[in-house]
Design a protein around this motif. Structure first.
Motif, PDB file in Angstrom:
ATOM      1  N   THR A  97     -87.349  25.505 -92.169  1.00 39.57           N
ATOM      2  CA  THR A  97     -87.793  24.921 -90.907  1.00 39.57           C
ATOM      3  C   THR A  97     -87.288  23.491 -90.788  1.00 39.57           C
ATOM      4  O   THR A  97     -87.406  22.699 -91.723  1.00 39.57           O
ATOM      5  N   ALA A 102     -87.686  30.910 -84.933  1.00 35.61           N
ATOM      6  CA  ALA A 102     -88.912  30.554 -84.226  1.00 35.61           C
ATOM      7  C   ALA A 102     -88.718  29.146 -83.688  1.00 35.61           C
ATOM      8  O   ALA A 102     -88.145  28.286 -84.370  1.00 35.61           O
ATOM      9  N   ILE A 103     -89.188  28.903 -82.452  1.00 36.15           N
ATOM     10  CA  ILE A 103     -88.942  27.622 -81.791  1.00 36.15           C
ATOM     11  C   ILE A 103     -90.237  27.103 -81.174  1.00 36.15           C
ATOM     12  O   ILE A 103     -90.946  27.836 -80.481  1.00 36.15           O
ATOM     13  N   SER A 104     -90.544  25.838 -81.437  1.00 33.74           N
ATOM     14  CA  SER A 104     -91.627  25.130 -80.748  1.00 33.74           C
ATOM     15  C   SER A 104     -91.040  23.824 -80.228  1.00 33.74           C
ATOM     16  O   SER A 104     -90.684  22.953 -81.025  1.00 33.74           O
ATOM     17  N   GLN A 105     -90.925  23.710 -78.912  1.00 34.30           N
ATOM     18  CA  GLN A 105     -90.250  22.560 -78.311  1.00 34.30           C
ATOM     19  C   GLN A 105     -91.223  21.662 -77.566  1.00 34.30           C
ATOM     20  O   GLN A 105     -92.188  22.143 -76.948  1.00 34.30           O
ATOM     21  N   GLU A 106     -90.977  20.357 -77.647  1.00 40.88           N
ATOM     22  CA  GLU A 106     -91.737  19.401 -76.858  1.00 40.88           C
ATOM     23  C   GLU A 106     -91.709  19.801 -75.389  1.00 40.88           C
ATOM     24  O   GLU A 106     -90.642  20.076 -74.838  1.00 40.88           O
ATOM     25  N   SER A 107     -92.882  19.828 -74.760  1.00 39.51           N
ATOM     26  CA  SER A 107     -92.972  20.253 -73.371  1.00 39.51           C
ATOM     27  C   SER A 107     -93.097  19.046 -72.459  1.00 39.51           C
ATOM     28  O   SER A 107     -94.073  18.289 -72.547  1.00 39.51           O
ATOM     29  N   LEU A 163     -87.920  19.335 -81.210  1.00 43.96           N
ATOM     30  CA  LEU A 163     -88.403  20.693 -81.418  1.00 43.96           C
ATOM     31  C   LEU A 163     -88.464  21.001 -82.897  1.00 43.96           C
ATOM     32  O   LEU A 163     -87.832  20.326 -83.718  1.00 43.96           O
ATOM     33  N   TRP A 202     -87.625  24.075 -85.414  1.00 46.63           N
ATOM     34  CA  TRP A 202     -86.759  25.266 -85.399  1.00 46.63           C
ATOM     35  C   TRP A 202     -86.755  25.888 -86.783  1.00 46.63           C
ATOM     36  O   TRP A 202     -86.406  25.231 -87.768  1.00 46.63           O
TER      37      TRP A 202
END
Length: 263
Positions: A99, A121-126, A202, A204
């Motif tokens: 990660t 898997a991706i978690s991005q700043e919104s 993000l 990743w």
């Protein structure tokens, strides 16, 4: 406008539970492989160990005789994993995940990155929730050397930044008692006036099979320049982190070319 540069942080790597692994190996008769695991495990690489473990499970190749078809086993991990790569036995690499936190990458970059969907898997700043009070922006070296371009670009970005702050004041977003739902609604509108090159962040995660493919694809000569920069850094990190899994690359003019492809 705030000048930034993309940054890469490796924040998570595999961690093997050697107690449970030992129980399994005793159950299947793989004690000889277990003996290689020093109690302190100093210098051991959990990512490479996990890939080897998964591969040996497929053939029950912990030692000769467990599988009547196997009369010889490779005892050297580097040699074993090179054979995995050479044989394109890439499925075992999907168990090994790393990660990264990617900081100050643009939304140009993230639009390219999300095309790689398998094994990630991706978690991005919104920016629906995160309000911009400045505009972080990366300029490549060739752009920074163009004085007239930088003058005009900086003026435009400063104006966009000023407009972001004007809208926040105009909507009264910092006044007492403004519901978060209202802030979210207005912030979602305000992001429409941010450039696609605005710096963002993000998390990743990718397995080794995907990492190998993406490093090759996104450092190729025809790839977008920012994503080439980022994946060159990821390649350097992974070559140091797991040399037996990433040591076959040759770097030519910034392109990472593996000896073994389509793993």
């Amino acid at each position: 406008m705030r000048a930034v540069s993309p940054e890469v942080f490796l924040i998570s790597r595999p961690e093997v539970d050697y107690v449970e692994l030992a129980e399994y190996l005793r159950a299947v008769g793989g004690e000889s492989w277990l003996q290689r695991v020093d109690e302190s495990r100093e210098g051991w690489n959990d990512g490479q160990n996990l890939a080897e473990f998964a591969g040996r499970t497929c053939y029950r190749s912990w030692e000769p005789g467990l599988n009547p078809n196997v009369t010889r086993v490779r005892s050297d991990q580097g040699e074993y994993l090179r054979n995995i790569l050479a044989s394109a036995h890439g499925s075992v690499l999907e168990h090994v995940n790393y990660t990264f936190a990617l900081h100050n990458v643009s939304r140009v970059f993230t639009h390219e990155l999300v095309r790689h969907r398998v094994g990630v898997a991706i978690s991005q700043e919104s920016l629906r929730f995160v309000r911009l009070n400045d505009i972080p922006f990366w300029f490549p070296e060739w752009a920074r050397e163009d004085a007239e371009l930088m003058k005009r670009a900086t003026e435009m970005l400063d104006r966009m930044e000023e407009f972001q702050n004007w809208m926040a004041a105009h909507f009264g977003l910092d006044e007492d008692g403004v519901p978060f739902a209202e802030k979210k609604h207005r912030t979602s509108f305000m992001r429409r006036f941010a450039p696609e090159g605005v710096g963002t962040g993000l998390v990743w995660t990718a397995n080794v099979r995907t990492l190998r493919h993406t490093i090759e694809a996104r450092t190729a000569a025809g790839a977008e320049e920012e994503i080439r920069l980022v994946f060159n850094r990821i390649g350097e990190i992974m070559q140091e982190e797991a040399p037996a899994l990433f040591g076959d690359y040759v770097v030519e003019d910034g392109a990472w070319i593996p000896i073994w492809r389509k793993v």
